[in-house]
Design an enzyme around this catalytic site. Structure first.
Site, short mmCIF file in Angstrom:
data_model
loop_
_atom_site.label_atom_id
_atom_site.label_comp_id
_atom_site.label_asym_id
_atom_site.label_seq_id
_atom_site.Cartn_x
_atom_site.Cartn_y
_atom_site.Cartn_z
N ASP A 57 0.85 -1.19 0.00
CA ASP A 57 0.00 0.00 0.00
C ASP A 57 0.89 1.24 0.00
O ASP A 57 1.65 1.46 0.94
CB ASP A 57 -0.89 -0.01 1.25
CG ASP A 57 -2.01 1.01 1.20
OD1 ASP A 57 -2.12 1.72 0.19
OD2 ASP A 57 -2.78 1.09 2.17
N CYS A 97 -6.05 4.53 -3.69
CA CYS A 97 -6.33 3.15 -3.29
C CYS A 97 -7.61 2.56 -3.87
O CYS A 97 -7.57 1.52 -4.54
CB CYS A 97 -6.38 3.07 -1.77
SG CYS A 97 -4.85 3.55 -0.95
N LYS A 155 -5.88 -5.41 4.02
CA LYS A 155 -6.71 -4.26 3.69
C LYS A 155 -7.71 -4.58 2.59
O LYS A 155 -7.39 -5.25 1.61
CB LYS A 155 -5.80 -3.10 3.26
CG LYS A 155 -6.51 -1.90 2.67
CD LYS A 155 -5.54 -0.80 2.31
CE LYS A 155 -6.23 0.32 1.56
NZ LYS A 155 -5.36 1.47 1.31
N HIS A 157 -10.88 -1.89 1.79
CA HIS A 157 -11.13 -0.50 1.35
C HIS A 157 -12.04 -0.42 0.12
O HIS A 157 -11.88 0.47 -0.70
CB HIS A 157 -9.81 0.23 1.09
CG HIS A 157 -9.95 1.72 1.25
ND1 HIS A 157 -8.94 2.61 0.93
CD2 HIS A 157 -10.98 2.49 1.69
CE1 HIS A 157 -9.32 3.84 1.17
NE2 HIS A 157 -10.57 3.79 1.64
N ASP A 363 -0.29 -0.86 -4.93
CA ASP A 363 -1.53 -0.38 -5.53
C ASP A 363 -1.34 0.91 -6.31
O ASP A 363 -2.14 1.23 -7.19
CB ASP A 363 -2.64 -0.22 -4.47
CG ASP A 363 -2.24 0.71 -3.32
OD1 ASP A 363 -1.10 1.19 -3.28
OD2 ASP A 363 -3.11 0.95 -2.45
#
Length: 599
Positions: A57, A97, A155, A157, A363
């Site tokens: 990330d 993201c 994660k 999201h 990402d």
């Protein structure tokens, strides 16, 4: 004539072998031997490989040793590159993201699924109603139908609920994953008491929105009272209005509401920590990833490890604090690399490396403006201009891309062709023996022929780079010449001027006064100028007008393929809604801790 070795896999995962007769007996014998290869190898080729995805990330491409970094230690990521294939022009579909991850999972530009609305770029609240639409088909969903056990650690999201609390319409388990352990939101500074908040502007926006809503509700009650439509007293109206204002003002304040409402951990549909204890998130995630491999070692399995590293606030265990040459950011990168090494060791200890495709990427690019005072908290994008939130510039979208499959992919190979995170979708679907959905446009291309060398060029001729719903840039891979042309229709205005980022406002905008429109567009030849240092002109590039014309034709053709879809990141969808808030305990006092400190 010479014998040519098998170069690619079919969609069903079986090996396609072509044997050409040789003039020499030794070549003929070699061909016959390969036709009668050991059953173990034949089974390996025809079986469905395990898939391990390692997604960082906010990691900059300049933070990794095998991409040129000399001071941050990443031996395990470098090991993957040494044992596999390294992609040097690997591009994310967005520079933030939520839309990038939506595109990665679906193989489609995020504009096709409504995941890049104008004015709002990511999900801001877990109690919003936006997220990855239920009608999107992720690669996890297809692999699940092909017999894979699928797991997501880390994660997400991409939303949770749609209409009411616990409908879980956007949840990972409704998008093809059999198992989920991790953070449904994103690690932000607000999750850490001692860290400066990152969502002040969004708090102000929501305060204003909710103030309007409460005011409208009060006015409606007043009108109903005056019209004698409801039997309600003025005292009741006053108390309701007072309670509403006090409730939202108290929670939208310094009392840490974001930590309780956004920063928590889940196992499948159950909340295990609310708020989460940041210092133990990484050890728990690593333990979950290794346990998933152990439970599913008979395969086939898909393990998607979506790291919280290296997003701010750079939560790092004590073992790695102060060990790097680049402060807390370097410590965080090196801890992530260590975690990757442990996952690779788990695969190797089970002798799974020959039947497992392992893929590492980020990402999007590093966040240049992530500062705490004068201390840099974001990553390096190497020679590439720009970074996170800047859709057009290479620094925001060019990311590491490494793929290892021992015995099936060459070792130490470097590919300079344009590729994208959206290519992973068709690649995995084909390897699993699945079928690409025919009822929608899939923008990615199968990477296996390129990785194994049966073709020399990427299938991508054009790639388009959006910032929200605005196309900021596009690139053309002119295969006959080997050139990669790139145009910028608009670029962010750097603040302060010449700084290379938007340091005065922390995040570069996509439209309005914060961007500069270019007529004619800026043109670069990335094959000669990858850092986009000098824009070309008709005087310096004879093909200037021809290149712009060809790219403009491709842009128009691409736009004709777009169809209107519900916008998942609209103001209404990203607003915090009390009835959608995931809560462990009694709302609004959400709290629980079902995890153990010792793992």
């Amino acid at each position: 004539m010479e014998w040519h070795p098998p170069l690619y896999l079919s969609a069903s995962g079986t090996q396609c072998v072509t044997v050409v007769w040789c003039h020499h007996w030794n070549c003929l014998l070699l061909s016959l031997y390969l036709l009668l290869m050991p059953l173990e190898l034949q089974a390996l080729v025809s079986s469905k490989p395990n898939i391990v995805i390692l997604l960082a990330d906010d990691l900059g491409i300049g933070d990794v040793g095998c991409y040129g970094n000399k001071t941050i230690r990443t031996p395990n990521i470098d090991r993957l590159a040494k044992e596999g294939v390294k992609l040097t022009q690997h591009i994310a579909a967005a520079s933030v993201c939520t839309p990038s991850r939506a595109a990665f999972l679906t193989g489609r530009y995020p504009i096709r699924s409504g995941m890049n609305e104008a004015d709002f770029r990511v999900l801001h609240w877990l109690a919003g109603s936006g997220g990855l639409p239920p009608n999107e088909t992720t690669f996890a969903k297809i692999l699940q139908k092909q017999g894979y056990t699928t797991g997501l650690i880390g994660k997400w999201h991409l939303g949770v609920n749609c209409i009411y609390r616990n409908d879980s319409c956007h949840h990972p388990l409704n998008h093809g994953f059999d198992y989920f352990y991790g953070m449904p939101f994103s690690l932000v500074g607000d999750c850490q008491k001692s860290h400066p908040p990152e969502m002040e502007a969004q708090v102000q926006l929501n305060l204003w929105s909710y103030t309007q809503m409460i005011a409208l509700a009060v006015l409606t009650l007043v009108a109903a009272k005056l019209s004698h439509l409801v039997p309600i007293s003025w005292k009741t109206i006053f108390l309701l209005a007072l309670f509403g204002f006090l409730f939202f003002i108290s929670w939208f304040s310094i009392y840490g509401y974001i930590r309780y409402w956004n920063c928590f951990m889940m196992r499948n549909y159950d909340i295990t920590e609310q708020p989460m204890k940041l210092e133990r998130a990484a050890p728990h995630m690593l333990n979950e990833a290794i346990s998933f491999i152990e439970r599913n070692k008979q395969g086939p399995f898909l393990l998607f490890v979506s790291f919280l590293h290296v997003h701010t606030p750079l939560v790092t265990t004590k073992k790695f604090i102060g060990t790097s040459m680049h402060g807390l950011y370097g410590d965080n990168v090196e801890e992530m690399d260590w975690m990757i090494g442990k996952i690779l060791d788990a695969l190797d200890s089970k002798n799974l490396q020959k039947n497992t495709l392992t893929y590492f990427t980020s990402d999007h690019g590093g966040h240049l403006e992530a500062l705490e005072g004068n201390i840099q908290k974001g990553g390096s994008n190497g020679i590439y201009k720009g970074g996170k939130t800047m859709a057009g510039w290479e620094g925001g979208i060019r990311v590491p891309g490494i793929i290892r499959w021992t015995g099936m992919l060459p070792e130490g190979k470097v590919i300079d062709e344009p590729t994208s995170l959206i290519d992973i979708y068709p690649t995995l679907v084909h390897l699993a023996g699945g079928t690409i959905p025919q009822d929608r446009i899939i923008d990615g291309s199968d990477l296996m022929p390129l990785l194994q060398g049966s073709v020399q060029h990427s299938e991508h001729e054009f790639l388009f780079h959006y910032c929200e719903t605005y196309m900021h840039a596009a690139r053309w891979h002119q295969k006959d010449s080997g050139k990669v042309w790139k145009v910028h229709y608009m670029t962010p205005v750097f603040q302060p001027e010449g700084s290379g980022g938007c340091y005065e406002i922390r995040i570069c905008p996509c439209s309005g006064e914060g961007v500069m429109h270019h007529v004619p567009p800026l043109l670069f030849d990335l094959s000669r100028d990858p850092s986009e240092a000098t824009a070309l002109s008709p005087d310096t590039e004879p093909q200037f007008h021809a290149v712009l014309k060809r790219i403009e034709e491709a842009v128009k053709e691409h736009r004709r393929t777009l169809t209107p879809v519900p916008q998942q990141l609209s103001l209404l969808n990203i607003m915090w809604k009390p009835w959608l808030q995931p809560c462990c305990g009694t709302f609004p006092f959400c709290w629980c801790d079902k995890e153990k400190d010792d793992i």
